[in-house]
Enzyme design. Structure first.
Site, short mmCIF file in Angstrom:
data_model
loop_
_atom_site.label_atom_id
_atom_site.label_comp_id
_atom_site.label_asym_id
_atom_site.label_seq_id
_atom_site.Cartn_x
_atom_site.Cartn_y
_atom_site.Cartn_z
N HIS A 196 47.19 32.37 33.05
CA HIS A 196 46.91 32.85 34.50
C HIS A 196 48.77 33.69 34.78
CE1 HIS A 196 42.68 30.94 34.28
NE2 HIS A 196 42.38 32.65 34.93
N HIS A 249 49.20 39.04 31.99
CA HIS A 249 47.80 39.12 32.13
C HIS A 249 47.26 39.79 33.57
CE1 HIS A 249 43.71 38.39 33.28
NE2 HIS A 249 43.80 37.28 34.08
N HIS A 251 45.86 39.85 41.41
CA HIS A 251 44.78 39.35 41.21
C HIS A 251 44.72 38.23 40.99
CE1 HIS A 251 44.23 39.75 36.88
NE2 HIS A 251 43.20 39.11 36.83
P1 CMP Z 1 40.44 34.92 36.33
O1 CMP Z 1 41.30 36.29 34.97
O2 CMP Z 1 40.90 34.11 37.17
O3 CMP Z 1 38.94 35.23 36.35
C1 CMP Z 1 37.91 36.09 35.06
C2 CMP Z 1 37.77 33.98 34.44
O4 CMP Z 1 37.34 34.29 33.23
C3 CMP Z 1 39.39 34.07 33.37
O5 CMP Z 1 40.14 33.52 34.90
C4 CMP Z 1 38.70 32.71 32.92
O6 CMP Z 1 38.52 31.88 33.95
C5 CMP Z 1 37.47 33.31 31.95
N1 CMP Z 1 37.60 33.93 31.19
C6 CMP Z 1 38.34 35.37 30.86
N2 CMP Z 1 38.37 35.58 29.81
C7 CMP Z 1 37.52 34.06 28.50
C8 CMP Z 1 37.30 34.04 27.75
N3 CMP Z 1 37.57 34.29 26.47
N4 CMP Z 1 37.02 32.67 27.16
C9 CMP Z 1 36.19 32.32 28.40
N5 CMP Z 1 36.54 32.11 29.93
C10 CMP Z 1 37.32 33.75 29.81
MG MG Z 2 41.27 35.38 39.47
ZN ZN Z 3 42.59 37.41 36.20
#
Ligand code: CMP
Ligand code: MG
Ligand code: ZN
Length: 405
Positions: free
Chosen positions: A75, A79, A117
């Site tokens: 994060h 990203h 975000h």
């Molecule tokens: P975030 O980017 O805050 O919001 C979407 C969420 O989906 C991300 O954090 C992760 O917690 C989850 N996520 C994204 N990609 C994957 C993945 N490949 N496997 C499991 N969880 C995921």
């Molecule tokens: Mg998020």
């Molecule tokens: Zn995100």
């Protein structure tokens, strides 16, 4: 002014493509990928002028956001930049703009929303913050804690410093629309909203009144495509898919370690001794990715190609069960990621802290890129589509110098 080297320029030429590599841009810009990509993508589509954005303020704003992203493995600013580029792909070649008739203000709002975000993400999820009664959870009453924080903290950057207020030339109504769009898209990135939003779209698709260009349906589609950009790593090329996944699990497992330390129940996917990463990805693809992209493809057939990557990635993960079992058995330390990725990046950012004088002498390839939109065109500009491309490379001096060398 951005200083870009040839490697950055080469990658930026692919800004509207699905196989864009944000890690290359990160290296090429020496850790300035977010502050590079956001103004660049807006300028490329003529959105700086069209949306009355104060460019200098936008730079200051995104620069502040960029440094507010923590140095954690997933994060982070990379990203955020990746979500910006992926949404841009969906909006352009993916067909969102054509199908929904998304206007300039909406497009610009989403691209900037991407940079906000996950702002100041602490590397742990909402549940963890709620369980430890973190001040953020208290402030937002346990509801979409992080997402509320990302939005509110980003807007605070803008409100607290006029030099960061890129909206100041907008009318009150324009600003209201932009703010509404940013709030809606970022709140939709809360995974607990995933099935709800997708269910809404599925039922709308069954309704004969469904009209992707109508305001309500359009907003729902944009929100879902923004969310899908956020979780798009399983549909990217295998190399990027695997890298993002391992970076994510470095963070998940660190959270699991903290949960064990606090005596809390360890969250799903966060226990380093019981999680086979490859198996989790088959589950994530089958339950989350495939159904949601299949629904999206009904509206945006141009993104149907992501199914191929997804299938290939599933096969890759299935072939790696044993390898990831070994990782699990040794505590999922992902030393190869830590060594090869994080250490390399640390060296890169150390390089970026060189003094200006050192930088100048060590980076002879750099070019200035002017984003203001009022300059002369040069023969060499970054975009393939000249229409609306407001980015002109100021290459004449360097070009004539290098041709004389
Ligand atoms: P975030 O980017 O805050 O919001 C979407 C969420 O989906 C991300 O954090 C992760 O917690 C989850 N996520 C994204 N990609 C994957 C993945 N490949 N496997 C499991 N969880 C995921
Ligand atoms: Mg998020
Ligand atoms: Zn995100």
């Amino acid at each position: 002014m951005l200083e870009l080297n040839d490697e950055a320029i080469a990658e930026l030429r692919k800004i509207d493509q699905f196989d864009f590599d944000i890690f290359k841009l990160r290296r090429a810009t020496r850790d300035n990928e977010l502050v590079t990509i956001v103004p660049y993508v807006l300028a490329r589509h003529g959105l700086i002028g069209a949306c009355a954005i104060e460019l200098n303020c936008l730079f200051n704003f995104v620069k502040t956001l960029q440094s507010g992203y923590k140095n954690i493995t997933y994060h982070n600013k990379t990203h955020a930049a990746d979500v910006c580029q992926t949404f841009n792909y969906f909006a352009t070649n993916g067909g969102i703009k054509d199908v929904t008739k998304m206007d300039n203000m909406e497009t610009m709002s989403c691209l900037i929303a991407a940079s906000m975000h996950d702002y100041e993400h602490p590397g742990v999820n909402n549940m963890f913050l709620v369980n430890i009664s973190d001040s953020m959870a208290v402030k937002y009453n346990d509801r979409s804690v992080l997402e509320n924080h990302h939005i509110a903290a980003s807007f605070s950057v803008m409100y607290s410093d006029p030099q960061c207020n890129w909206t100041r030339k907008m009318s009150r109504d324009e600003f209201k629309r932009v703010r509404h769009m940013i709030i809606e898209t970022v709140l939709t990135t809360d995974m607990t909203k995933h099935f709800l939003e997708l269910g809404l779209l599925s039922s709308r698709l069954e309704n004969e009144n469904f009209n992707p260009a109508d305001s309500k349906d359009k907003e729902l589609l944009i929100k879902i495509m923004f969310h899908l950009s956020d979780i798009s790593n399983p549909v990217k090329d295998w190399r990027l898919c695997k890298l993002w996944t391992e970076l994510l699990f470095v963070e998940f497992f660190a959270q699991g370690d903290m949960e064990k330390m606090h005596g809390l129940e360890v969250s799903q996917l966060c226990c380093r001794t019981t999680t086979n990463v490859a198996k989790t990805q088959i589950g994530f693809i089958d339950f989350i990715i495939t159904p949601s992209f299949n629904t999206a493809i009904r509206v945006f057939p141009k993104i149907a190609h992501v199914r191929d990557n997804c299938e290939k990635n599933k096969e890759h993960w299935a072939g790696l069960f044993d390898e990831y079992q070994k990782e699990q058995d040794s505590g999922n330390k992902f030393l190869h990621i830590v060594d090869q990725y994080i250490m390399k990046e640390t060296k890169a950012s150390r390089r970026s802290t060189l003094t200006q004088g050192e930088k100048k002498s060590k980076q002879p390839q750099q070019r200035n890129v002017n984003l203001t939109g009022h300059q002369r065109r040069t023969s060499k500009n970054l975009g393939g589509q000249d229409e609306g491309v407001k980015v002109d490379l100021v290459l004449r001096m360097e070009d004539s110098e290098s041709s004389q060398r």
